[in-house]
Structures are given as C-alpha cells and as structure tokens.
Design a protein around this motif. Structure first.
Motif, PDB file in Angstrom:
ATOM      1  N   LEU A 124      75.538  24.405 138.944  1.00 39.72           N
ATOM      2  CA  LEU A 124      75.154  23.017 138.672  1.00 39.72           C
ATOM      3  C   LEU A 124      73.648  22.878 138.419  1.00 39.72           C
ATOM      4  CD1 LEU A 124      77.375  21.227 141.349  1.00 39.72           C
ATOM      5  CD2 LEU A 124      77.754  21.305 138.876  1.00 39.72           C
ATOM      6  N   GLU A 125      72.851  23.689 139.140  1.00 43.89           N
ATOM      7  CA  GLU A 125      71.400  23.663 138.942  1.00 43.89           C
ATOM      8  C   GLU A 125      71.011  24.254 137.585  1.00 43.89           C
ATOM      9  OE1 GLU A 125      70.762  24.649 143.686  1.00 43.89           O
ATOM     10  OE2 GLU A 125      69.996  26.047 142.182  1.00 43.89           O
ATOM     11  N   MET A 126      71.794  25.225 137.133  1.00 37.48           N
ATOM     12  CA  MET A 126      71.478  25.925 135.885  1.00 37.48           C
ATOM     13  C   MET A 126      71.733  25.075 134.647  1.00 37.48           C
ATOM     14  SD  MET A 126      70.731  29.389 135.999  1.00 37.48           S
ATOM     15  CE  MET A 126      71.677  30.192 134.696  1.00 37.48           C
ATOM     16  N   VAL A 127      72.750  24.237 134.691  1.00 36.20           N
ATOM     17  CA  VAL A 127      73.192  23.529 133.478  1.00 36.20           C
ATOM     18  C   VAL A 127      72.075  22.730 132.796  1.00 36.20           C
ATOM     19  CG1 VAL A 127      74.746  21.725 132.597  1.00 36.20           C
ATOM     20  CG2 VAL A 127      75.638  23.517 134.088  1.00 36.20           C
ATOM     21  N   PRO A 128      71.256  21.964 133.554  1.00 35.17           N
ATOM     22  CA  PRO A 128      70.192  21.214 132.861  1.00 35.17           C
ATOM     23  C   PRO A 128      69.221  22.127 132.104  1.00 35.17           C
ATOM     24  CG  PRO A 128      70.502  20.384 135.095  1.00 35.17           C
ATOM     25  CD  PRO A 128      71.303  21.645 135.001  1.00 35.17           C
ATOM     26  N   ILE A 129      68.999  23.336 132.603  1.00 30.92           N
ATOM     27  CA  ILE A 129      68.110  24.288 131.929  1.00 30.92           C
ATOM     28  C   ILE A 129      68.786  24.857 130.683  1.00 30.92           C
ATOM     29  CG2 ILE A 129      66.894  26.507 132.180  1.00 30.92           C
ATOM     30  CD1 ILE A 129      66.805  25.878 135.236  1.00 30.92           C
ATOM     31  N   LEU A 130      70.079  25.123 130.805  1.00 33.23           N
ATOM     32  CA  LEU A 130      70.833  25.731 129.705  1.00 33.23           C
ATOM     33  C   LEU A 130      71.070  24.750 128.561  1.00 33.23           C
ATOM     34  CD1 LEU A 130      73.462  27.679 131.847  1.00 33.23           C
ATOM     35  CD2 LEU A 130      71.424  28.615 130.731  1.00 33.23           C
ATOM     36  N   GLY A 131      71.055  23.458 128.880  1.00 38.72           N
ATOM     37  CA  GLY A 131      71.223  22.443 127.837  1.00 38.72           C
ATOM     38  C   GLY A 131      72.662  21.996 127.679  1.00 38.72           C
ATOM     39  N   PRO A 132      73.118  21.018 128.484  1.00 40.30           N
ATOM     40  CA  PRO A 132      74.501  20.542 128.375  1.00 40.30           C
ATOM     41  C   PRO A 132      74.700  19.652 127.154  1.00 40.30           C
ATOM     42  CG  PRO A 132      73.325  19.258 130.027  1.00 40.30           C
ATOM     43  CD  PRO A 132      72.368  20.322 129.555  1.00 40.30           C
ATOM     44  N   LEU A 133      75.786  19.886 126.441  1.00 44.61           N
ATOM     45  CA  LEU A 133      76.136  19.045 125.297  1.00 44.61           C
ATOM     46  C   LEU A 133      77.228  18.054 125.678  1.00 44.61           C
ATOM     47  CD1 LEU A 133      76.254  21.833 122.544  1.00 44.61           C
ATOM     48  CD2 LEU A 133      74.316  20.376 123.189  1.00 44.61           C
ATOM     49  N   HIS A 134      77.808  18.247 126.870  1.00 43.90           N
ATOM     50  CA  HIS A 134      78.900  17.393 127.349  1.00 43.90           C
ATOM     51  C   HIS A 134      78.883  17.452 128.876  1.00 43.90           C
ATOM     52  CE1 HIS A 134      82.941  15.817 128.101  1.00 43.90           C
ATOM     53  NE2 HIS A 134      83.007  15.453 126.827  1.00 43.90           N
ATOM     54  N   ASN A 135      79.247  16.348 129.518  1.00 51.62           N
ATOM     55  CA  ASN A 135      79.243  16.304 130.987  1.00 51.62           C
ATOM     56  C   ASN A 135      80.204  17.302 131.622  1.00 51.62           C
ATOM     57  OD1 ASN A 135      77.216  14.608 131.756  1.00 51.62           O
ATOM     58  ND2 ASN A 135      78.475  12.752 131.708  1.00 51.62           N
ATOM     59  N   ASP A 136      81.262  17.672 130.899  1.00 52.53           N
ATOM     60  CA  ASP A 136      82.239  18.622 131.446  1.00 52.53           C
ATOM     61  C   ASP A 136      81.627  20.010 131.662  1.00 52.53           C
ATOM     62  OD1 ASP A 136      84.109  16.651 131.453  1.00 52.53           O
ATOM     63  OD2 ASP A 136      85.283  17.410 129.762  1.00 52.53           O
ATOM     64  N   ALA A 153      80.648  24.959 135.008  1.00 52.06           N
ATOM     65  CA  ALA A 153      79.630  25.796 135.654  1.00 52.06           C
ATOM     66  C   ALA A 153      79.946  25.980 137.136  1.00 52.06           C
ATOM     67  CB  ALA A 153      78.254  25.152 135.482  1.00 52.06           C
ATOM     68  N   LYS A 154      80.449  24.932 137.742  1.00 52.77           N
ATOM     69  CA  LYS A 154      80.823  24.997 139.158  1.00 52.77           C
ATOM     70  C   LYS A 154      81.928  26.036 139.362  1.00 52.77           C
ATOM     71  CE  LYS A 154      82.915  21.451 141.342  1.00 52.77           C
ATOM     72  NZ  LYS A 154      83.071  20.081 141.875  1.00 52.77           N
ATOM     73  N   LEU A 179      89.897  31.077 137.556  1.00 53.90           N
ATOM     74  CA  LEU A 179      88.686  30.255 137.521  1.00 53.90           C
ATOM     75  C   LEU A 179      87.826  30.593 136.307  1.00 53.90           C
ATOM     76  CD1 LEU A 179      87.755  30.349 141.319  1.00 53.90           C
ATOM     77  CD2 LEU A 179      88.173  28.267 139.997  1.00 53.90           C
ATOM     78  N   GLN A 180      87.739  31.876 135.988  1.00 56.16           N
ATOM     79  CA  GLN A 180      86.971  32.305 134.820  1.00 56.16           C
ATOM     80  C   GLN A 180      87.566  31.707 133.543  1.00 56.16           C
ATOM     81  OE1 GLN A 180      87.208  36.462 133.799  1.00 56.16           O
ATOM     82  NE2 GLN A 180      85.217  36.462 132.759  1.00 56.16           N
ATOM     83  N   ALA A 181      88.889  31.733 133.454  1.00 50.89           N
ATOM     84  CA  ALA A 181      89.564  31.184 132.268  1.00 50.89           C
ATOM     85  C   ALA A 181      89.355  29.672 132.171  1.00 50.89           C
ATOM     86  CB  ALA A 181      91.058  31.509 132.334  1.00 50.89           C
ATOM     87  N   GLU A 182      89.404  28.984 133.298  1.00 52.39           N
ATOM     88  CA  GLU A 182      89.215  27.531 133.308  1.00 52.39           C
ATOM     89  C   GLU A 182      87.779  27.153 132.950  1.00 52.39           C
ATOM     90  OE1 GLU A 182      90.477  26.140 137.141  1.00 52.39           O
ATOM     91  OE2 GLU A 182      92.576  26.704 136.819  1.00 52.39           O
ATOM     92  N   ALA A 183      86.837  28.036 133.292  1.00 54.84           N
ATOM     93  CA  ALA A 183      85.425  27.752 133.017  1.00 54.84           C
ATOM     94  C   ALA A 183      85.029  28.072 131.584  1.00 54.84           C
ATOM     95  CB  ALA A 183      84.540  28.549 133.987  1.00 54.84           C
ATOM     96  N   ALA A 184      85.775  28.952 130.937  1.00 59.40           N
ATOM     97  CA  ALA A 184      85.391  29.458 129.613  1.00 59.40           C
ATOM     98  C   ALA A 184      85.101  28.361 128.579  1.00 59.40           C
ATOM     99  CB  ALA A 184      86.458  30.413 129.088  1.00 59.40           C
ATOM    100  N   PRO A 185      85.935  27.310 128.462  1.00 65.34           N
ATOM    101  CA  PRO A 185      85.632  26.276 127.453  1.00 65.34           C
ATOM    102  C   PRO A 185      84.281  25.597 127.688  1.00 65.34           C
ATOM    103  CG  PRO A 185      87.890  26.053 128.262  1.00 65.34           C
ATOM    104  CD  PRO A 185      87.214  27.025 129.155  1.00 65.34           C
ATOM    105  N   GLY A 186      83.822  25.607 128.939  1.00 62.73           N
ATOM    106  CA  GLY A 186      82.559  24.951 129.271  1.00 62.73           C
ATOM    107  C   GLY A 186      81.351  25.637 128.657  1.00 62.73           C
ATOM    108  N   ILE A 187      81.476  26.921 128.341  1.00 69.65           N
ATOM    109  CA  ILE A 187      80.345  27.649 127.752  1.00 69.65           C
ATOM    110  C   ILE A 187      79.987  27.065 126.384  1.00 69.65           C
ATOM    111  CG2 ILE A 187      79.528  29.903 126.941  1.00 69.65           C
ATOM    112  CD1 ILE A 187      81.267  31.190 129.120  1.00 69.65           C
ATOM    113  N   LYS A 188      81.012  26.597 125.659  1.00 70.84           N
ATOM    114  CA  LYS A 188      80.768  25.986 124.344  1.00 70.84           C
ATOM    115  C   LYS A 188      80.169  24.593 124.470  1.00 70.84           C
ATOM    116  CE  LYS A 188      84.135  28.607 121.655  1.00 70.84           C
ATOM    117  NZ  LYS A 188      84.339  29.651 122.682  1.00 70.84           N
ATOM    118  N   MET A 189      80.085  24.082 125.700  1.00 70.99           N
ATOM    119  CA  MET A 189      79.476  22.771 125.936  1.00 70.99           C
ATOM    120  C   MET A 189      77.991  22.894 126.256  1.00 70.99           C
ATOM    121  SD  MET A 189      82.489  21.102 128.245  1.00 70.99           S
ATOM    122  CE  MET A 189      84.212  21.250 127.743  1.00 70.99           C
TER     123      MET A 189
END
Length: 310
Positions: free
Chosen positions: A150-162, A167-168, A232-242
């Motif tokens: 959750l801390e990393m996402v703002p640095i990585l640049g979120p394109l969507h809240n999901d 990331a969690k 969990l890895q599979a569920e998180a995968a779509p988030g990388i494109k966000m």
C-alpha cells in the motif's frame, strides 16, 4: 544523472539518509534491490526509503541487540518507532533512516497509519509465537507485508484505485511464500507462522514441525499453503496493469521472483528442514533481464510519445 538527482533530492543530509536506506536495501534485500533497479531512476530512492525503515525495525526485532531480553527489545523498538511516528506528524526527522522516510511520505502523501500497522506487527513478533487461524495471522501479515504494498503504490503511480487492493494481496503472497520457505529458521526463533488450525486439517501439529522430519502430512500442509500463495498472486496480477507503465516491469519481476520461492520449495521435494529453497542467480538474472528489456521498450515508447513516465 544519479538516482538522487533524478528524484530531485539535493539536500546533503537528506541525500545521506537516502544513501543509508539504499545501503540497507542492497545489503539485506537482494531480490528486492534487484527489482528496484528496474524502476526509473527518479522512483528508486523512495522505494529504498521504505525498505530502509522496514529493515531497520526488523533488525531491532531479530538481528540487532540479539543479546537483549524481549522486554528490552520491546523498549528499543517502541522508542525508535514512536520517534519515527512523532517525526511523521512533525514532518521532519533527525534519524538517519527516518529522514528519508519522512521526506518520501510527504512527497507522496502516504497515510501514516500504514507505518503504525507495521510497527504493531513488529511488536507482535516479540511475543506472539504461533497463530491459531489464518484470520489471526492476517492481523500480523497486514502490518508486516500488506501495508508495504500500500505504501509503494503512490510511488509506482496508480492509474486506478483497485491498484491498492492488488498491491495488498501481492504483499501478502510475498510474506506467505517466505513463511513456507522459512519454517525451519522460524522454529529456531520459537515461531510458527503457518496457522495451527490449517496444519491440523492435515494431521500436523507444532510438535511434528519441531521434530523437523518431513512427513507426508507436512508435505500436504505445505501444498495447501503454496496453493494460497499462487491464488493471491493470480488475483493481484491484473493490478500491475493499473500502475504507470514504467513501474510494471519491476513489479512483474518481483512477483515472479518472490512468489517463485514456492516453486523452489517444490523443487527440493518440500524438505524445508534440510534445504533452504532459494531462487538461483541464473533465474534472477533471467527474470530481471527480461524485465529490463521490457522497461527499455516502455521507456523508448514513452520518449517517442513525449511522456515523462519512462
């Protein structure tokens, strides 16, 4: 241009703090550090700052002052942690690690409660030696791993809240993979992180783990835990494109390498008592190399389109 200059960090004391965080990352987080190198230079120092904070707290619990009693360690952790939290509120710090952290938090408006949750989990590590259920374990894993994502996402640049929920989940997957690999090492520290109720489903007790003899029951229990990591890895995968395109190769590589720990557990026949499952240097280089090529392509495309992401 060096990373700190690319990130707009010019103050000498602040640069020294970021350099210390980078040193901790390079020394202790080899896979994490390798993945960080796949980010654009301007993002890297901020990721180092998050790692430096987490690593320093972890050292207080497990490595630094190992001769101290639990009570004394709790006092050291509490004093340092409360100091960092107070600095977060003030917006300034004189701590050699905290200075970079506070700067990163201010730049990206990272919620302070993530750091409170992390310190809570580190404190749990001093006294909690086992977890009855997965739900009980999640209290610890949320603070020790999910909040890092959750801390990393703002640095990585979120394109969507999901992107935050993904990331969690990925942070939790990383931590659970470590628990599977480190059963033997954690027993040495008096801890069992695999939930006792889930072990019991396969006829495994803590006493069986303490004997450190691989049995069919333990193998089945490990298979169950491995399946959860992959889910969990599979569920998180779509988030990388966000995330911003320039951040994706780093997180894809981290996902492959960290969650890939469970592949290594399978390769050693699940014998986590006599072998340490670890990703080979060759695999790390292969994954990082492919990610680097992808990052270069993204950077080139961004430059061609006049985008600042690359």
């Amino acid at each position: 241009m060096d990373e700190l200059t690319a990130a707009g960090i010019t103050d000498p004391d602040l640069r020294a703090s970021y350099e210390e965080c980078k040193r901790l990352n390079a020394l202790h987080g080899k896979t994490y550090y390798l993945a960080t190198l796949l980010l654009p230079k301007a993002k890297r120092p901020f990721v180092h700052a998050l790692y430096g904070f987490a690593r320093y707290a972890d050292e207080i619990v497990d490595d630094l002052a190992s001769e101290l009693s639990v009570e004394e360690k709790a006092q050291v952790l509490s004093k340092w942690g409360n100091g960092v939290l107070a600095d977060l509120k003030k917006g300034t710090s004189q701590d050699h690690v905290g200075r970079a952290l506070i700067d990163t938090v201010k730049r990206f408006d990272i919620p302070h409660e993530h750091f409170e949750a992390f310190l809570h989990s580190m404190t749990m590590d001093l006294t909690v030696q086992e977890y009855e259920s997965y739900e009980d374990l999640l209290e610890y894993v949320y603070g020790s791993a999910a909040v890092i994502g959750l801390e990393m996402v703002p640095i990585l640049g979120p394109l969507h809240n999901d992107a935050f929920e993904a990331a969690k989940k990925l942070g939790i997957a990383f931590q659970l993979a470590n628990f599977i690999r480190d059963v033997d090492e954690d027993l040495d520290r008096g801890r069992v992180y695999l939930p006792l109720k889930e072990l019991d489903q396969f006829g495994v007790t803590r006493e069986m783990l303490e004997e450190r003899v691989l049995t069919p029951e333990i193998v089945e229990a490990l298979k169950f835990q491995i399946a959860r990591v992959r889910q969990l890895q599979a569920e998180a995968a779509p988030g990388i494109k966000m995330l911003e395109a320039s951040s994706r190769p780093c997180i894809e590589a981290a996902s492959t390498l960290y969650c890939g720990i469970v592949d290594e557990v399978e390769k050693i026949g699940y014998d986590i008592f006599n072998h340490r499952a670890k990703t080979s240097t060759a695999r790390r280089i292969r994954v990082a190399g492919a990610a680097f090529v992808k990052r270069q392509l993204i950077s080139r495309q961004s430059n061609n389109h006049g985008s600042p992401q690359g």
